[in-house]
Write a protein that holds these residues in place. Structure first.
Motif, short mmCIF file in Angstrom:
data_model
loop_
_atom_site.label_atom_id
_atom_site.label_comp_id
_atom_site.label_asym_id
_atom_site.label_seq_id
_atom_site.Cartn_x
_atom_site.Cartn_y
_atom_site.Cartn_z
N GLU A 297 34.89 19.58 39.82
CA GLU A 297 35.07 18.41 40.68
C GLU A 297 35.52 18.76 42.09
OE1 GLU A 297 39.56 16.86 39.63
OE2 GLU A 297 37.97 16.44 38.17
N ASP A 298 36.26 19.86 42.27
CA ASP A 298 36.74 20.19 43.61
C ASP A 298 36.60 21.67 43.96
OD1 ASP A 298 38.68 21.24 41.98
OD2 ASP A 298 40.32 20.01 42.74
N ALA A 299 35.92 22.45 43.08
CA ALA A 299 35.63 23.87 43.32
C ALA A 299 36.89 24.71 43.50
CB ALA A 299 34.72 24.04 44.53
N VAL A 300 38.00 24.29 42.91
CA VAL A 300 39.20 25.11 42.90
C VAL A 300 39.05 26.18 41.82
CG1 VAL A 300 41.67 25.12 42.28
CG2 VAL A 300 40.77 23.39 43.83
N VAL A 301 39.39 27.41 42.15
CA VAL A 301 39.38 28.49 41.16
C VAL A 301 40.65 28.34 40.33
CG1 VAL A 301 39.31 30.97 40.78
CG2 VAL A 301 38.13 30.00 42.76
N ARG A 302 40.48 27.76 39.13
CA ARG A 302 41.64 27.51 38.29
C ARG A 302 42.29 28.82 37.85
NH1 ARG A 302 42.49 22.96 35.61
NH2 ARG A 302 44.54 23.93 35.42
N GLU A 303 41.44 29.76 37.45
CA GLU A 303 41.97 31.05 37.04
C GLU A 303 40.88 32.11 37.12
OE1 GLU A 303 44.42 33.23 33.41
OE2 GLU A 303 43.43 31.31 33.04
N ALA A 304 41.17 33.18 37.84
CA ALA A 304 40.34 34.39 37.83
C ALA A 304 41.28 35.51 37.41
CB ALA A 304 39.73 34.65 39.20
N PRO A 305 41.43 35.72 36.09
CA PRO A 305 42.54 36.55 35.59
C PRO A 305 42.56 37.97 36.11
CG PRO A 305 40.96 36.02 33.84
CD PRO A 305 40.62 35.17 35.01
N HIS A 306 41.40 38.59 36.26
CA HIS A 306 41.38 39.98 36.71
C HIS A 306 41.67 40.09 38.22
CE1 HIS A 306 39.91 41.48 32.83
NE2 HIS A 306 39.22 40.35 32.79
N SER B 189 35.24 42.50 36.27
CA SER B 189 36.25 41.58 35.76
C SER B 189 36.02 41.17 34.32
CB SER B 189 36.32 40.33 36.64
OG SER B 189 36.87 40.64 37.90
N GLY B 190 34.97 41.65 33.68
CA GLY B 190 34.73 41.28 32.30
C GLY B 190 33.36 40.68 32.10
N ILE B 191 33.26 39.79 31.11
CA ILE B 191 31.98 39.21 30.72
C ILE B 191 32.05 37.69 30.85
CG2 ILE B 191 30.37 38.86 28.80
CD1 ILE B 191 31.30 41.57 27.69
N GLY B 192 31.11 37.14 31.60
CA GLY B 192 30.96 35.69 31.72
C GLY B 192 29.57 35.29 31.33
N PRO C 189 34.38 35.53 39.56
CA PRO C 189 34.53 35.86 38.15
C PRO C 189 35.74 35.15 37.55
CG PRO C 189 35.37 37.65 39.48
CD PRO C 189 34.81 36.64 40.44
N GLY C 190 35.60 33.86 37.33
CA GLY C 190 36.71 33.08 36.79
C GLY C 190 36.32 31.64 36.57
N ALA D 150 26.41 34.46 51.18
CA ALA D 150 26.69 34.62 49.76
C ALA D 150 27.80 35.64 49.57
CB ALA D 150 25.42 35.06 49.02
N ILE D 151 28.75 35.31 48.70
CA ILE D 151 29.96 36.13 48.56
C ILE D 151 30.29 36.32 47.09
CG2 ILE D 151 32.42 36.26 49.15
CD1 ILE D 151 31.54 33.91 51.27
N ASN D 152 30.61 37.55 46.71
CA ASN D 152 31.03 37.84 45.34
C ASN D 152 32.28 38.72 45.38
OD1 ASN D 152 29.94 40.05 42.72
ND2 ASN D 152 31.06 38.17 42.46
N PRO D 153 33.47 38.12 45.23
CA PRO D 153 34.70 38.92 45.18
C PRO D 153 34.90 39.50 43.79
CG PRO D 153 35.24 36.59 45.04
CD PRO D 153 33.75 36.67 45.15
N GLU D 154 35.25 40.77 43.72
CA GLU D 154 35.54 41.43 42.46
C GLU D 154 36.81 42.26 42.62
OE1 GLU D 154 35.31 41.82 39.49
OE2 GLU D 154 33.43 41.05 38.70
N ILE D 155 37.24 42.87 41.52
CA ILE D 155 38.51 43.59 41.57
C ILE D 155 38.41 44.86 42.39
CG2 ILE D 155 39.29 42.62 39.39
CD1 ILE D 155 38.58 45.28 38.06
N ASP D 156 37.19 45.39 42.55
CA ASP D 156 37.02 46.66 43.26
C ASP D 156 36.27 46.54 44.58
OD1 ASP D 156 34.64 46.00 42.07
OD2 ASP D 156 34.25 48.00 41.25
N ALA D 157 35.72 45.37 44.87
CA ALA D 157 34.95 45.21 46.10
C ALA D 157 34.68 43.74 46.36
CB ALA D 157 33.62 45.97 46.00
#
Length: 391
Positions: free
Chosen positions: A153-162, A215-218, A147-148, A82-89
């Motif tokens: 359909e293909d699990a591409v990260v369209r946008e993770a702005p932070h 990265s904000g609120i989702g 966080p984005g 399990a993986i959670n990328p964030e802006i600080d870690a």
């Protein structure tokens, strides 16, 4: 013949789902839960043991006449990464099919990691675990909570702005780096799944989950017991809504969206920190000065208005708040709920409950693991082949 194979697959899947989600169960309990006869259960369990998916053990003494039924449990060596990328870690965990977290690492970074850097960090930590803590682990899949916006359909990260990610094919990068098939999901969608199955919203069929992170609120939605992701997979972006702010003195970002006003960064600044995990932030706010307490109160007022809009549109039974939003709510959960009801349609808010995420800092990792386990839970035997290290 095909129908027979399909029925057996469904029965095997049902047994794995039961021991995964409910914990160890006796053969007798499995018989009762499935409606299958004892000999069929014995045969199915034997098949799952052969494939290394469950283990059987002697039952605990029960003090009654007769031979007690053996206990069936998920094999703890079967794991999801399990993986959670964030802006600080970048946070990584090895989550067992038995729902234990066998290893967990938070790798802090000075700048938002790129997709390639994320894959490299994960691969290095996985290699270390395989050498040291988890030599017997069988990683059947990896799940990433991003966080984005993640295209369904293909699990591409369209946008993770932070994170500054655009159209990132993160799954193939991680598959190449680790040798493990990878599924990618929005972090709040993973969070609502975890809290619905195992946490604060367990047994509740209409749930809104809001996750507050670096990265904000989702947000994530469960409606009539079914996850709702939208046409493209992008539903739940509550942080991008523009809340009504009653007092001009409460506004900090002209024309800003919810996550500009209700912000972890603003809370950190109020207590003079550049970064912190959630327990550290909560402790700092509790011991902060009047200005810090005023900032908490300001954010709670704006959050209450935003949640009232959610209640009016979706009429959830439960709203679950995670991350720094849970820290804000914990100051007074019922007071926050009262403020939400005061701004919502009375009928929509009369049965509303606001709850803190019960899984704490592990909620996104457990959700990411659940996404990773989905194929195994659908077709256990076909998905059970262990992955080997990349390279």
């Amino acid at each position: 013949m095909r129908d027979t194979v399909g029925v057996r697959q469904a029965n095997l899947a049902r047994l794995v789902q039961l021991v995964h989600r409910q914990g160890p169960l006796s053969r007798a309990a499995l018989t009762e839960a499935t409606g299958l006869n004892r000999s069929t259960i014995a045969d199915l369990v034997a098949d799952l043991v052969t494939h290394g998916l469950v283990v059987e053990r002697a039952p605990d003494p029960v003090g009654r006449v007769g031979r007690p039924s053996p206990v069936v449990a998920a094999d703890p060596r079967v794991m999801a990464l399990a993986i959670n990328p964030e802006i600080d870690a970048v946070t990584i965990a090895a989550v067992g099919l038995d729902r234990t977290i066998a290893a967990r690492s938070r790798i802090e970074v000075t700048d938002p990691p790129t997709p390639e850097e994320t894959a490299d960090l994960v691969a290095a930590e996985l290699a270390r675990w395989r050498r040291t803590d988890l030599p017997a682990a069988r990683f059947v899949a990896a799940g990433v909570a991003v966080p984005g916006l993640v295209r369904a359909e293909d699990a591409v990260v369209r946008e993770a702005p932070h994170l500054h990610w655009i159209d990132a094919a993160l799954g193939p990068l991680l598959r190449t780096a680790t040798g493990i098939d990878t599924v990618v999901a929005n972090d709040a969608s993973a969070g609502v799944l975890a809290e619905h199955l195992f946490g604060a919203a367990h047994g509740i069929d209409d749930v809104v989950y809001l996750n507050g992170g670096a990265s904000g609120i989702g947000g994530g939605l469960i409606v009539h017991g079914i996850p709702v992701t939208g046409a493209g997979g992008y539903a739940g972006e509550f942080g991008q809504n523009r809340p009504g702010i009653a007092s001009p003195d409460d506004r900090r970002a002209d024309g800003g969206v919810l996550e500009d006003e209700v912000s972890r960064a603003r809370l950190l600044a109020a207590v003079g920190l550049s970064g912190a995990d959630e327990p550290t932030l909560a402790a700092a706010l509790a011991g902060g000065d009047a200005a810090a307490h005023d900032e908490v109160a300001r954010q709670r007022r704006i959050l209450a208005t935003a949640l009232a809009n959610v209640v009016n549109v979706l009429n959830p039974r439960v709203i679950v708040l995670g991350g720094f939003l849970a820290t804000l709510a914990a100051v007074g959960v019922e007071e926050l709920a009262d403020a939400v009801r005061a701004q919502a349609m009375p009928a929509n808010g009369e049965d509303l409950s606001i709850r803190l995420a019960a899984l704490g800092e592990d909620r996104l990792l457990i959700g990411a693991a659940e996404v990773a386990f989905a194929e195994l839970l659908r077709d256990p035997v076909s998905a059970a082949a262990p992955s080997s290290p990349a390279g």
